[in-house]
Design a protein around this motif. Sequence first.
Motif, mmCIF file in Angstrom:
data_model
loop_
_atom_site.group_PDB
_atom_site.id
_atom_site.type_symbol
_atom_site.label_atom_id
_atom_site.label_comp_id
_atom_site.label_asym_id
_atom_site.label_seq_id
_atom_site.Cartn_x
_atom_site.Cartn_y
_atom_site.Cartn_z
ATOM 1 N N CYS A 159 -6.960 7.341 -6.931
ATOM 2 C CA CYS A 159 -6.380 6.143 -6.528
ATOM 3 C C CYS A 159 -4.778 7.002 -7.073
ATOM 4 O O CYS A 159 -4.787 6.774 -8.406
ATOM 5 C CB CYS A 159 -6.239 4.828 -7.079
ATOM 6 S SG CYS A 159 -5.344 3.884 -6.348
ATOM 7 N N GLU A 161 -0.622 6.834 -8.205
ATOM 8 C CA GLU A 161 0.143 6.534 -8.562
ATOM 9 C C GLU A 161 0.733 6.212 -7.198
ATOM 10 O O GLU A 161 1.730 5.130 -7.686
ATOM 11 C CB GLU A 161 1.251 7.284 -9.631
ATOM 12 C CG GLU A 161 0.326 8.158 -11.096
ATOM 13 C CD GLU A 161 1.137 8.262 -11.911
ATOM 14 O OE1 GLU A 161 2.395 8.072 -12.006
ATOM 15 O OE2 GLU A 161 -0.080 9.146 -12.603
ATOM 16 N N ASP A 162 1.268 6.505 -6.505
ATOM 17 C CA ASP A 162 1.587 5.403 -5.039
ATOM 18 C C ASP A 162 0.557 4.890 -4.393
ATOM 19 O O ASP A 162 1.479 4.224 -3.524
ATOM 20 C CB ASP A 162 2.719 6.614 -4.559
ATOM 21 C CG ASP A 162 1.761 7.672 -3.876
ATOM 22 O OD1 ASP A 162 0.625 7.696 -4.265
ATOM 23 O OD2 ASP A 162 1.579 8.285 -2.788
ATOM 24 N N ARG A 163 -0.034 4.773 -4.764
ATOM 25 C CA ARG A 163 -0.998 3.605 -4.070
ATOM 26 C C ARG A 163 -1.681 2.839 -5.068
ATOM 27 O O ARG A 163 -1.785 2.606 -6.597
ATOM 28 C CB ARG A 163 -2.475 4.991 -3.302
ATOM 29 C CG ARG A 163 -1.629 4.865 -2.210
ATOM 30 C CD ARG A 163 -3.409 6.362 -1.866
ATOM 31 N NE ARG A 163 -3.970 5.133 -0.880
ATOM 32 C CZ ARG A 163 -5.501 5.584 -1.164
ATOM 33 N NH1 ARG A 163 -5.783 7.057 -1.229
ATOM 34 N NH2 ARG A 163 -6.264 5.090 -0.508
ATOM 35 N N ARG A 164 -1.962 1.660 -4.702
ATOM 36 C CA ARG A 164 -3.339 0.413 -5.985
ATOM 37 C C ARG A 164 -4.073 -0.115 -5.710
ATOM 38 O O ARG A 164 -4.973 -0.219 -6.194
ATOM 39 C CB ARG A 164 -1.852 -1.112 -5.943
ATOM 40 C CG ARG A 164 -1.049 -1.258 -6.201
ATOM 41 C CD ARG A 164 -0.104 -2.110 -6.775
ATOM 42 N NE ARG A 164 -0.345 -2.950 -7.081
ATOM 43 C CZ ARG A 164 -1.323 -4.007 -7.313
ATOM 44 N NH1 ARG A 164 -1.963 -4.777 -6.392
ATOM 45 N NH2 ARG A 164 -2.401 -4.866 -7.432
ATOM 46 N N ALA A 165 -4.940 1.100 -4.367
ATOM 47 C CA ALA A 165 -6.581 0.526 -3.829
ATOM 48 C C ALA A 165 -7.004 1.521 -2.938
ATOM 49 O O ALA A 165 -6.162 2.696 -2.325
ATOM 50 C CB ALA A 165 -6.276 -0.430 -3.078
ATOM 51 N N PHE A 166 -8.244 1.435 -2.812
ATOM 52 C CA PHE A 166 -8.791 2.832 -2.622
ATOM 53 C C PHE A 166 -10.072 2.167 -1.597
ATOM 54 O O PHE A 166 -10.723 1.125 -2.508
ATOM 55 C CB PHE A 166 -9.234 4.282 -3.085
ATOM 56 C CG PHE A 166 -9.647 4.404 -4.077
ATOM 57 C CD1 PHE A 166 -10.752 4.380 -4.113
ATOM 58 C CD2 PHE A 166 -9.329 3.257 -5.272
ATOM 59 C CE1 PHE A 166 -11.962 4.317 -4.893
ATOM 60 C CE2 PHE A 166 -10.165 3.504 -5.929
ATOM 61 C CZ PHE A 166 -10.931 3.841 -6.089
ATOM 62 N N HIS A 205 -14.179 -2.325 -1.646
ATOM 63 C CA HIS A 205 -12.431 -2.023 -1.781
ATOM 64 C C HIS A 205 -12.242 -2.083 -2.808
ATOM 65 O O HIS A 205 -12.383 -3.813 -3.633
ATOM 66 C CB HIS A 205 -11.937 -3.185 -1.104
ATOM 67 C CG HIS A 205 -10.471 -2.690 -0.754
ATOM 68 N ND1 HIS A 205 -9.506 -2.145 0.047
ATOM 69 C CD2 HIS A 205 -9.763 -3.358 -1.312
ATOM 70 C CE1 HIS A 205 -8.550 -2.265 -0.429
ATOM 71 N NE2 HIS A 205 -8.264 -3.072 -0.937
ATOM 72 N N THR A 207 -9.655 -3.170 -5.558
ATOM 73 C CA THR A 207 -7.582 -2.507 -6.520
ATOM 74 C C THR A 207 -7.856 -2.321 -7.848
ATOM 75 O O THR A 207 -8.610 -3.164 -8.667
ATOM 76 C CB THR A 207 -7.154 -4.386 -5.621
ATOM 77 O OG1 THR A 207 -7.117 -3.706 -4.368
ATOM 78 C CG2 THR A 207 -5.658 -3.985 -5.651
ATOM 79 N N ARG A 211 -3.082 -0.435 -14.192
ATOM 80 C CA ARG A 211 -3.314 1.033 -14.203
ATOM 81 C C ARG A 211 -2.600 1.764 -15.760
ATOM 82 O O ARG A 211 -3.472 2.525 -16.402
ATOM 83 C CB ARG A 211 -2.259 2.339 -13.539
ATOM 84 C CG ARG A 211 -2.535 3.355 -13.388
ATOM 85 C CD ARG A 211 -1.076 4.386 -12.848
ATOM 86 N NE ARG A 211 -1.738 3.486 -11.050
ATOM 87 C CZ ARG A 211 -3.099 4.762 -10.380
ATOM 88 N NH1 ARG A 211 -3.384 5.652 -11.439
ATOM 89 N NH2 ARG A 211 -3.274 4.324 -8.587
#
Length: 252
Positions: A159, A161-166, A205, A207, A211
């Motif tokens: 994941c 740093e520019d995203r919060r979820a995967f 999923h 989230t 971080r």
Amino acid sequence: MIDALRRAPLMWGLSDQQLERVSETATRQALDEGAWLFSQGDPARRFYLVQKGQVRLFRLSPEGAEKVIEIVCPGQTFGEALMFLNAPRYPVCAAALEPTELIGVDSREFSAMLRESVDTCFAVLGALSQRLRGLIGEIDNLTLHTAKCRVARYLLNHCPEDRRAFELDVRKGVLASRLSVKPETFSRVVKQLSQDGVISVYGAHITIINRQELTALAELVDTAELNPLPCQPGGAEPTQAHPPGTPATNRR
């Protein structure tokens, strides 16, 4: 096929003529989910580039227990180091985690091409050295860190740093084996992270809520990591701009 080969980090140092030569003896293969590509001990006549899907590399104990060694994603190669051995055999089994498309490269022809060009040989060795560096990081991760640390590192690696979820793209049992933890331990760690408000989980999923805390648990603060390149979704090229020798070709 040449365009697909060109995107593989292992091939970044090859000229157009060399890529054409590789493609002449390369083959395309398609595997259904669960289908085996080869077994440990089979003669290693080809190495492979994953174009679509995922391949798990694993070893089987005499009792039939399975240990996942690596999950190979689009844009990554596997089995290439064996071409430098005499009469090589695959040390692992390979099977598709989902419908998968691969390119099989003739190892003997590829090694013959390397003998004809010192520059190309050094470029390929540079890519393999970067892979080795990643594997050293894997050994460090699996032997010197706790299960919670390993899980935290995996979540952060997948994941940016520019995203919060995967989405978890592999079954939890396979992932647990890859991280060298028991499935129940993996589930317990994920549940604890969720209860602590570090992550939230809904099915596959994930989230990341905190971080900074997850990074602390992963013991990544002020350290230089040796982790191999994360999976490149859809076979996209890694972001490094330099061709040979600089990127990881990643196991990892």
